[in-house]
Design an enzyme around this catalytic site. Structure first.
Site, mmCIF file in Angstrom:
data_model
loop_
_atom_site.group_PDB
_atom_site.id
_atom_site.type_symbol
_atom_site.label_atom_id
_atom_site.label_comp_id
_atom_site.label_asym_id
_atom_site.label_seq_id
_atom_site.Cartn_x
_atom_site.Cartn_y
_atom_site.Cartn_z
ATOM 1 N N LYS A 18 38.088 32.430 41.524
ATOM 2 C CA LYS A 18 38.947 33.433 40.893
ATOM 3 C C LYS A 18 39.897 34.064 41.914
ATOM 4 C CE LYS A 18 37.719 32.993 36.603
ATOM 5 N NZ LYS A 18 38.677 32.337 35.677
ATOM 6 N N SER A 57 39.068 37.648 37.963
ATOM 7 C CA SER A 57 37.866 38.454 37.770
ATOM 8 C C SER A 57 37.855 39.557 38.814
ATOM 9 C CB SER A 57 36.637 37.569 37.955
ATOM 10 O OG SER A 57 35.487 38.362 38.196
ATOM 11 N N TYR A 99 32.056 31.125 42.075
ATOM 12 C CA TYR A 99 32.916 31.623 40.990
ATOM 13 C C TYR A 99 33.949 32.611 41.529
ATOM 14 C CZ TYR A 99 34.186 34.165 36.704
ATOM 15 O OH TYR A 99 34.869 34.762 35.676
#
Lengths: 263, 262
Positions: A177, A157, A173
């Site tokens: 990533k 991401s 998150y």
């Protein structure tokens, strides 16, 4: 040693290749599954929900492609191993693995500011976003090494990129990533020269999950950040994944592709 | 999605340094994808063989002899392109290098920093950075006027971004290529949404090697350090340049993309 491609537009073709897409029944995985099929590959959808897989398999078949859905928990090695066996039984080989399973929140974990999370939210985010990459590669890459050919595409991401100021609720998150991005480099090194491993750092794509959960204000704020003035569309991520998986990307390895429309 | 997203049918591309190793690989790729190709390069006698190759592949070709570090000559590339093809869809800034191979350009050497003269340092900057600025500046108004365009710049893994590693002789070149990477991000944010600007950071590319030819000394040692087990070919960069310039990459903007075999 892989051959050097003699260049033509066919260098982007995936005819005769077999691609496994984890999380391929929905969101970005579904976009990539369609992209691979459109470029000529046979596609194995590895996801949890049978009905959603069935509909993607039917969509691909309706366009003249071949697809197989296999119920899979991508974080569980035994489950991935059974999916691999089913894929090999149907198609005989696996050339491409796209590790798309993941998310910032899910049925088993929430996202939020660090002090609002439980340890289980943290660990489950790691399991889903990083553990799934490990498990799927662990069960499928030996087959690629044996055939001395393969391509792995991991989904990271733009939140993993260190030039971005992290959005507070995305801390865990983004960390997972960033792990995927780093793991990509290590995998490329360990499995050289036969298996190429790269990641896509996706920006803002409106997945069904996001469409359900996002407020209009947050959506507008995201759009304002994108220089090309629109959100990512299925064809954008499909074209990037097809480039990486194809012979046109034969020298693209251990690397990353930022797919964010400018930021 | 089908492969036509990568097509260049009906588009016109200007390739600076289009008669050199990487430039020529890009010329082939774009011709095979259906583009009209303008080869802007030096010296004059390096251009006709590339034009012949493009035409053999079914493309239309125009050669312009130009020093892309001189604004008037850059303007001439644009004028001749518009006269012949009426449009400019893509600019590939490939001209540049680690030292001057070209007798018609100001000379600069590659060497450790303490052995570089002021002229070497500044000329490396002009050849790699100023050329990128001048060419982009000259095409952007035309791209803006039709509402669409793509520019692909060339940096290097030696720019010492995430994949870089310093090597003794390449300091001035590496610093110049870092400037190209930075310039790319600034251009992308100023010229969007109509004009997309991206940058390739290649690793070791064997630009001396003719297709199907032998390998020059030193290249096999370099290949051992590359994960895919070989150095890059001009066609590898042709493929990624085509991807970034095509509609397939319409959501890719302001990126620096390392392509180094791992």
């Amino acid at each position: 040693m892989p051959d050097v491609p003699q260049f033509s537009l066919d260098a982007f073709s995936l005819k005769g290749k077999v691609a496994v897409v984890s999380g391929g029944s929905d969101g970005i995985g579904r976009m990539i599954a369609h992209g691979f099929a459109g470029a000529g590959a046979d596609v194995v959808i590895a996801a949890r929900t049978q009905e959603k897989m069935d509909s993607v398999v039917a969509e691909i078949a309706a366009k003249g492609g071949q697809a197989l859905g296999v119920p899979t928990d991508a974080t569980d090695m035994e489950s991935v191993g059974r999916m691999r066996d089913a894929a090999l039984e149907r198609f005989g080989q696996i050339d491409i693995l796209a590790n798309i399973v993941g998310g910032s929140q899910g049925p088993t974990f929430k996202r939020g500011r660090l002090l609002d999370l439980e340890k289980s939210d943290f660990m489950e985010a790691v399991n889903i976003n990083v553990g799934s990459v490990f498990a799927c590669c662990h069960e499928i890459v030996p087959h690629m090494l044996e055939r001395e050919a393969g391509v792995v595409i991991n989904m990271a991401s733009i939140g993993a990129r260190d030039y971005r100021m992290p959005e507070p609720v995305m801390s865990v998150y983004n960390m997972t990533k960033a792990s995927v991005m780093h793991l990509t480099r290590s995998m490329a090194k360990e499995w050289a020269p036969y298996v190429r491993v790269n990641c896509i750092n996706a920006g803002h794509f409106i997945t069904p999950r996001r469409a359900r959960t996002e407020t209009p204000e947050r959506r507008a704020k995201s759009l304002a950040e994108i220089e090309v003035g629109r959100f990512g569309e299925p064809a954008d991520i499909a074209a990037a994944a097809v480039y990486i998986a194809s012979d046109a990307g034969a020298f693209f390895n251990g690397s990353y592709l930022d797919l964010h429309g400018g930021t | 999605m089908d492969l036509s997203r990568y097509s260049m049918e009906g588009r016109t591309v200007i390739i600076t340094g289009g008669s050199g190793g990487i430039g020529r690989g890009c010329a082939r790729a774009f011709a095979q994808a259906g583009a009209n190709v303008v080869v802007a390069s030096l010296p004059a006698d390096s251009i006709p063989p590339v034009l012949a190759e493009i035409e053999e592949l079914g493309g239309q070709a125009l050669g312009v002899t130009a020093n892309v570090t001189v604004a008037e000559q850059v303007d001439d590339i644009v004028k001749q392109t518009l006269d012949r093809f009426g449009r400019i869809d893509v600019l590939l800034n490939i001209a540049g290098g680690t030292y001057s191979r070209n007798p018609e350009m100001p000379q600069f050497i590659r060497a450790p920093l303490l052995e570089l003269g002021e002229g070497d340092f500044m000329t490396a900057y002009e050849a790699n950075v100023k050329s990128t600025f001048l060419c982009a500046r000259a095409v952007v108004p035309h791209m803006k006027a039709v509402g669409k365009g793509a520019i692909v710049n060339t940096s290097s893994t030696l720019y010492l971004g995430p994949h870089g590693k310093s090597t003794g002789e390449m300091s001035a070149y590496g610093a110049a290529k870092a400037a190209v990477a930075s310039l790319t991000v600034h251009m992308a944010s100023q010229w969007g949404p109509e004009v997309r600007v991206n940058c390739i950071a290649p690793g070791v590319i064997d630009t001396f090697r003719a297709p199907g030819g032998g390998t020059r000394p030193g290249v096999s040692a370099a290949a051992n350090r590359v994960s895919v087990g070989r150095v890059g070919e001009a066609d590898d960069i042709g493929g990624v340049a085509l991807f970034l310039a095509s509609d397939a990459a319409s959501f890719i903007n302001g990126i620096v993309m390392p392509v180094d075999g791992g």
